[in-house]
Each structure stands twice: as structure tokens, then as C-alpha cells.
Design an enzyme around this catalytic site. Structure first.
Site, PDB file in Angstrom:
ATOM      1  N   ARG A  20      13.743  63.442 -13.642  1.00 24.82           N
ATOM      2  CA  ARG A  20      14.929  64.470 -13.936  1.00 24.82           C
ATOM      3  C   ARG A  20      14.685  64.611 -15.464  1.00 24.82           C
ATOM      4  O   ARG A  20      14.840  65.974 -15.714  1.00 24.82           O
ATOM      5  CB  ARG A  20      16.126  63.867 -13.691  1.00 24.82           C
ATOM      6  CG  ARG A  20      16.753  63.816 -12.346  1.00 24.82           C
ATOM      7  CD  ARG A  20      17.910  63.017 -12.188  1.00 24.82           C
ATOM      8  NE  ARG A  20      18.048  61.791 -12.873  1.00 24.82           N
ATOM      9  CZ  ARG A  20      19.257  61.132 -13.363  1.00 24.82           C
ATOM     10  NH1 ARG A  20      20.352  61.931 -13.102  1.00 24.82           N
ATOM     11  NH2 ARG A  20      19.021  60.139 -13.563  1.00 24.82           N
ATOM     12  N   ASN A  38      19.726  63.527  -8.995  1.00 27.45           N
ATOM     13  CA  ASN A  38      19.136  62.445  -7.929  1.00 27.45           C
ATOM     14  C   ASN A  38      20.063  62.950  -6.755  1.00 27.45           C
ATOM     15  O   ASN A  38      21.336  63.077  -6.817  1.00 27.45           O
ATOM     16  CB  ASN A  38      19.321  61.373  -8.397  1.00 27.45           C
ATOM     17  CG  ASN A  38      17.984  61.045  -9.328  1.00 27.45           C
ATOM     18  OD1 ASN A  38      17.103  61.540  -9.489  1.00 27.45           O
ATOM     19  ND2 ASN A  38      18.056  59.699  -9.984  1.00 27.45           N
TER      20      ASN A  38
END
Length: 91
Positions: A20, A38
Site C-alpha cells: 500500500r 487491504n
């Protein structure tokens, strides 16, 4: 150049490897707007939009991700522009 918007999912070893954060860094480097998060099933979901050339660069980067990642699947689909500003990492 025209702006494009892409939404998709990345699967493989993509959580717990800074995927990320690295995605956000790449997006900022290429002046892309959007978000990344996520998912409970182990995938990473993201949306990014920007100039066509930058979107192409992000698509290519997502095929492998950061060094620690092991991307085994990538589903990306163009969609209408969302008008998001900035790029954020969602929790």
C-alpha cells in the site's frame, strides 16, 4: 493527454510487504490521484486516475509491486473518472 481512471485488485503476497505504501509513493511520483487498501481476503484493492502515460506506468509497476511482494494476479478495469484528489492509503 486524456485522463483515465482504473480500479482493480492485486493478489499474491501483497500484504505485509509495504504494498500500500509503495503504491502511494509511486502514485505521488506520477501525479496520480486515488486510494489503496487491504482486503480481508489477502488482496489489495486500488483506484487511480491521472494522465494516460502515468496510468500506463502504474499498471506496469503493479505487475510486480515492491521488491518484497510476489504478485500472482492483477485485475484492472477502466472506469469513469471519479474526480478524487490526492492519493491516500485507506485502513
Amino acid at each position: 493527454m486524456a485522463r483515465q481512471c482504473v480500479h482493480g485488485y492485486v493478489s499474491g503476497r501483497v500484504q505485509g510487504v509495504r504494498f500500500r505504501q509503495s503504491s502511494a509513493e509511486q502514485a505521488q511520483l506520477w501525479d496520480l490521484d486515488g486510494w489503496v487498501r487491504n482486503l480481508d481476503d489477502g488482496r489489495v484493492e486500488l483506484l487511480f486516475e491521472g494522465e494516460e502515460g502515468a496510468v500506463t506506468l502504474m499498471r506496469a509497476w503493479l505487475e510486480h509491486g515492491p521488491q518484497q511482494a510476489q504478485v500472482t494476479g492483477l485485475e484492472l478495469h477502466e472506469q469513469p473518472l471519479q474526480g478524487v484528489a490526492g492519493f491516500i492509503v485507506r485502513r
